[in-house]
Motif scaffolding. Structure first.
Motif, short mmCIF file in Angstrom:
data_model
loop_
_atom_site.label_atom_id
_atom_site.label_comp_id
_atom_site.label_asym_id
_atom_site.label_seq_id
_atom_site.Cartn_x
_atom_site.Cartn_y
_atom_site.Cartn_z
N ARG A 769 0.86 -1.19 0.00
CA ARG A 769 0.00 0.00 0.00
C ARG A 769 0.89 1.23 0.00
O ARG A 769 1.60 1.51 0.97
CB ARG A 769 -0.91 0.01 1.22
N VAL A 770 0.87 1.96 -1.11
CA VAL A 770 1.70 3.14 -1.28
C VAL A 770 0.86 4.39 -1.05
O VAL A 770 -0.24 4.51 -1.59
CB VAL A 770 2.32 3.18 -2.68
N SER A 771 1.38 5.31 -0.24
CA SER A 771 0.71 6.59 0.00
C SER A 771 1.47 7.70 -0.71
O SER A 771 2.71 7.66 -0.82
CB SER A 771 0.65 6.89 1.50
N PHE A 772 0.73 8.70 -1.19
CA PHE A 772 1.32 9.79 -1.96
C PHE A 772 1.07 11.13 -1.28
O PHE A 772 0.01 11.36 -0.70
CB PHE A 772 0.72 9.83 -3.37
N GLU A 773 2.06 12.01 -1.40
CA GLU A 773 1.90 13.40 -0.97
C GLU A 773 2.41 14.29 -2.09
O GLU A 773 3.48 14.05 -2.65
CB GLU A 773 2.69 13.67 0.31
N VAL A 774 1.60 15.30 -2.44
CA VAL A 774 1.95 16.22 -3.52
C VAL A 774 2.11 17.62 -2.95
O VAL A 774 1.26 18.08 -2.18
CB VAL A 774 0.88 16.21 -4.63
N ARG A 775 3.20 18.29 -3.34
CA ARG A 775 3.45 19.66 -2.90
C ARG A 775 3.83 20.51 -4.10
O ARG A 775 4.44 20.02 -5.05
CB ARG A 775 4.57 19.72 -1.86
#
Length: 841
Positions: A769-775
């Motif tokens: 399970r991969v989690s993503f964060e975008v900035r």
């Protein structure tokens, strides 16, 4: 900005970004055509009085088009993460499967409320409303037109409370003259209702305004929508004749001026002519458009009155010749065999949303996978897809519809076909006729014509009244017999579901002068279909079903399980004679509605995020693109074996990493155009075989280490491939399909997430399970994987990997800066990737 887009910007004299939209021509007051995608409001569900300009829409959601509500999370979806449906072994589980129970409602999936069920991927349609406020003060003599490139479906449009019209078909563009209805003070309210209620499709259609919108501002003297036609009636190495026909609307100009520029932006021809007269121009030493060197010219037409340009329009075109003499297909005099694939219009995790970069990437992937042709099954594609095919050199069978007067689902286009087919067909041909990539028209797919051929003849005549430069076919094998009425109006015969060339013989015997094609091949008949076409010049090629995985028609490509020894006793991996539909169902073939959580077809050469699947490795060997490919079947339950039949193929991976005891026999498949293969285990020869149909099947006892396949031809090595046992999953690795982004809203970056071991090798079957964060300067547009049964959200910032990979799609902001994606997973080292977002120009 890619090199392709710079060239396109130069050709049109306008700014463009990767796969972006370009305004066509200039009006006296500035740009003739501009995107109308920004600043819309949306409300899912029906709204009483939604067309009323005074309606309080302050709580509606703001968005930019294109938009597809069918791929969005349902408002009432639960927050589970879909882990129960992420297991790779579900692909080949014996039926009835011991499957974990998936969430009842998650992301866009709700089996209980989905009118289309498995056909539409268990998504939910219904109605939706869009509204937009815009300011435009009209001047005297001005013409303002609004164009929609695609609304699915049954679109009603209002301006300032006045109903402009209704357009039922979800795949053709349409336009309305806003001029009489614009407000005197410039304050305007536009409203659109789309209705995708009921069973409208046999695949995932999407819902809403899923293609671009445009505002065109001209004088009354103008070139109407799709009013510029470019053909190349004479093509030779030393010179070519380019014929430009310019339709006119409003007061007539004094003259029409046409300028042709070459692919490098230089003027190569210019002529003036009387209005309504075809303009013939001579282009010396033309750069011809073909699949290897897709050279694109620009034709720029001006309407001139009293020495001033009153309207202008530019289009791209290619100089190329098509020939079908003696049943052979020749492009610029060269014999071409179609290596084709059928595609639906969705872009996987993006749903039906048609952005330039999505369509461009899809064509890039299919070219890299060995295809030279696309069949747009079963509807007109987006203009952006055809633009990409033009730029990249991909041939196209441009198909109209899936049904005529007789429907296939209760609420499909057949309900409106009798009243609308002529408008929609002529609109499609006028829109697409200048694309050099389009080499044939298809009037429909698997058509039931109860008129004895009259309807088809009527449609063919309407098409030929607009374009006679391309042949007409009827995709989907509608010419079921040699005396079918369709032979009276088609130029190319089509044989559907043809395995081993068996369906061709009676057709060809009755119509030896006609070229013939095969619009839907199976993954398991790649070799037979390819060889048959190579041996018969009049068999111009095959389109496999499908080139790339798509949403809906759930599970038709699920790997079939059969009792051990079945395939050997049949002796033909591609056809299973005597197997009834009931028997296929019993042994695991799900037909057109395999039970939830399957939500996609799973029959493509490429998976939903563009990764190669086993049949594409076989294709590479059959076509000679690769000397050797090495894959290993996933172990199955005792007493069973995998069978490749219909739309299914073997569940196998480029992997020598398996959770089985040492010595467990593994089915190893070596694909090669060679005449002998040898397999080495940890450097020691362990098996050899003679390939049949470019494939050798061997049994190899599993031991960790290396597995190597060596291919030979006439005793000489032509290639080798090695698989290595990887270590445990240790980290995530991110890679982008583009090095930078622009501020175009049509631009995207597709970021591939790979699970790797300590040495950086892909862990082939890892599920994490991969989690993503975008900035920064952009947003997360979608996430996905190739898993055909991992029902989950495509929009929440996490996804389970499939075969060690997942995909995150980034969309840039309208301002420059940097866009950073960070990926993390429990127990693994994360990774980050940053891309510059640059201004256009």
């Amino acid at each position: 900005m890619t090199g392709i887009s710079r060239r396109r910007a130069m050709q049109l004299g306008a700014v463009a970004a990767a796969g972006t939209l370009v305004p066509h021509g200039e009006a006296p007051g500035g740009r003739r055509e501009e995107l109308f995608d920004e600043g819309w409001l949306f409300r899912r569900g029906d709204v009483e009085g939604g067309q009323d300009p005074g309606l309080d829409d302050s709580r509606w959601r703001g968005l930019d088009l294109p938009h597809d509500w069918g791929i969005e999370d349902l408002p009432y979806a639960i927050s589970d993460d879909g882990a129960a449906t992420s297991d790779p072994s579900m692909l080949t589980t014996q039926v009835p499967p011991a499957q974990p129970v998936p969430p009842a409602v998650i992301g866009p999936f709700d089996p209980a409320s989905s009118a289309g069920g498995g056909s539409t991927g268990y998504t939910v349609g219904g109605a939706g409303w869009y509204r937009k406020r815009f300011h435009h003060v009209i001047r005297s003599g001005q013409r303002v037109e609004l164009r929609f490139d695609g609304v699915y479906q049954n679109a009603d449009v209002w301006l300032n409370g006045t109903h402009l019209g209704f357009h039922p078909f979800g795949y053709t563009g349409f336009a309305y003259d806003l001029t009489p209805h614009l407000s005197a003070d410039g304050a305007n309210v536009l409203a659109v209702r789309a209705d995708n209620s009921g069973q409208t499709s046999r695949w995932y259609s999407g819902s809403g305004i899923y293609r671009h919108t445009w505002l065109t501002v001209t004088d009354a003297m103008r070139i109407p929508l799709w009013g510029l036609s470019v053909t190349t009636p004479s093509v030779a190495a030393r010179r070519a004749t380019v014929r430009v026909e310019v339709a006119l609307e409003g007061p007539p100009p004094d003259l029409v001026r046409v300028t042709v520029r070459d692919p490098w932006g230089s003027v190569v021809a210019r002529r003036e002519a009387a209005p309504g007269t075809p303009v013939d121009l001579t282009v010396p030493h033309p750069a011809l458009w073909d699949v290897e060197t897709p050279a694109l010219y620009t034709a720029h037409a001006e309407l001139v009155k009293a020495g001033h340009t009153r309207d202008a329009l530019a289009v791209l075109f290619g100089i190329r010749s098509l020939s079908w003499d003696n049943g052979e297909f020749r492009l610029n005099g060269k014999l071409v065999k179609i290596v084709g694939g059928c595609i639906h219009h969705d872009n996987g995790p993006m749903g039906a949303v048609a952005l330039g970069r999505s369509e461009e990437r899809r064509v890039e992937l299919l070219k890299a996978a060995g295809f030279n042709s696309i069949r747009t099954a079963h509807n007109p594609p987006s203009t952006e897809l055809l633009d990409a095919c033009d730029r990249l050199g991909m041939l196209v069978m441009d198909e109209f519809v899936d049904m005529w007067d007789t429907g296939k689902t209760p609420q499909d286009y057949s309900v409106h076909f009798a009243d609308w087919w002529e408008r929609d067909l002529t609109g499609m041909i006028r829109r697409d006729r200048n694309h050099p990539s389009v080499v044939m028209w298809s009037l429909g797919n698997e058509i039931t014509d109860n008129t004895g051929g009259a309807r088809g003849a009527e449609m063919a005549a309407a098409l030929r009244a607009i374009d006679t430069t391309r042949p007409i076919t009827l995709g989907g094998g509608s010419a079921f017999t040699a005396d079918d009425p369709s032979w009276s109006y088609v130029d190319i015969g089509d044989v559907h579901y043809n395995a081993n060339g068996k369906g061709y013989a009676p057709m060809h015997a009755a119509h030896p002068e006609r070229p013939m094609t095969h619009s839907e091949g199976f993954p398991a008949t790649i070799y037979q279909d390819t060889v048959f076409c190579e041996q018969n010049a009049w068999a111009i090629g095959t389109w496999v079903w499908a080139a790339m995985d798509y949403l809906g028609e759930s599970g038709i490509g699920k790997t079939l399980m059969a009792p051990e020894g079945t395939a050997a006793s049949i002796g033909d991996q591609s056809v299973m004679p005597g197997w009834s539909i009931a028997r296929l169902l019993h042994h695991g073939w799900g037909g057109f509605g395999y039970p939830y959580p399957y939500f996609q077809g799973n029959c493509g050469d490429l998976d939903l995020i563009g990764q190669r699947k086993p049949q594409n490795h076989w294709r590479a060997a059959v076509t000679g693109a690769s000397p050797v490919e090495l894959l290993v079947e996933r172990p199955v339950q005792p007493g069973t074996e995998q069978v490749a039949v219909w739309w299914g193929y073997y569940d196998e991976l480029e992997s020598w990493t398996w959770d089985v005891p040492a010595g467990h026999p593994m089915v190893v498949r070596v694909y090669t155009p060679g005449d002998q293969v040898q397999v080495l285990l940890n450097g020691t020869p362990i098996a050899s075989a003679t390939p049949e149909r470019c494939a050798a099947v061997l049994s190899v006892p599993f031991r960790p280490g290396t597995l190597t396949a060596i291919a030979f031809r006439a005793g000489r090595e032509i290639g080798r491939r090695t698989l290595r046992t990887t270590g445990p999953a240790a980290a995530l690795r991110l890679s982008s399909d583009v090095p930078a982004l622009t501020t175009s809203r049509d631009d995207l970056a597709h970021i591939l997430v790979s699970v790797v071991d300590e040495n950086g090798h892909l862990v082939p079957d890892a599920v994490h399970r991969v989690s993503f964060e975008v900035r920064g300067a952009g947003t997360l547009a979608a996430v996905g994987s190739g898993n055909p049964h991992n029902a989950d959200s495509f929009q929440r910032p996490r996804r389970h990997t499939w075969h060690g990979r997942a995909l995150a799609i980034l969309r840039p902001a309208k301002r420059p800066g940097r866009l950073t994606l960070t990926a993390s997973a429990p127990g693994l080292r994360g990774d980050a990737l940053s891309l510059p977002v640059r201004p256009l120009g």
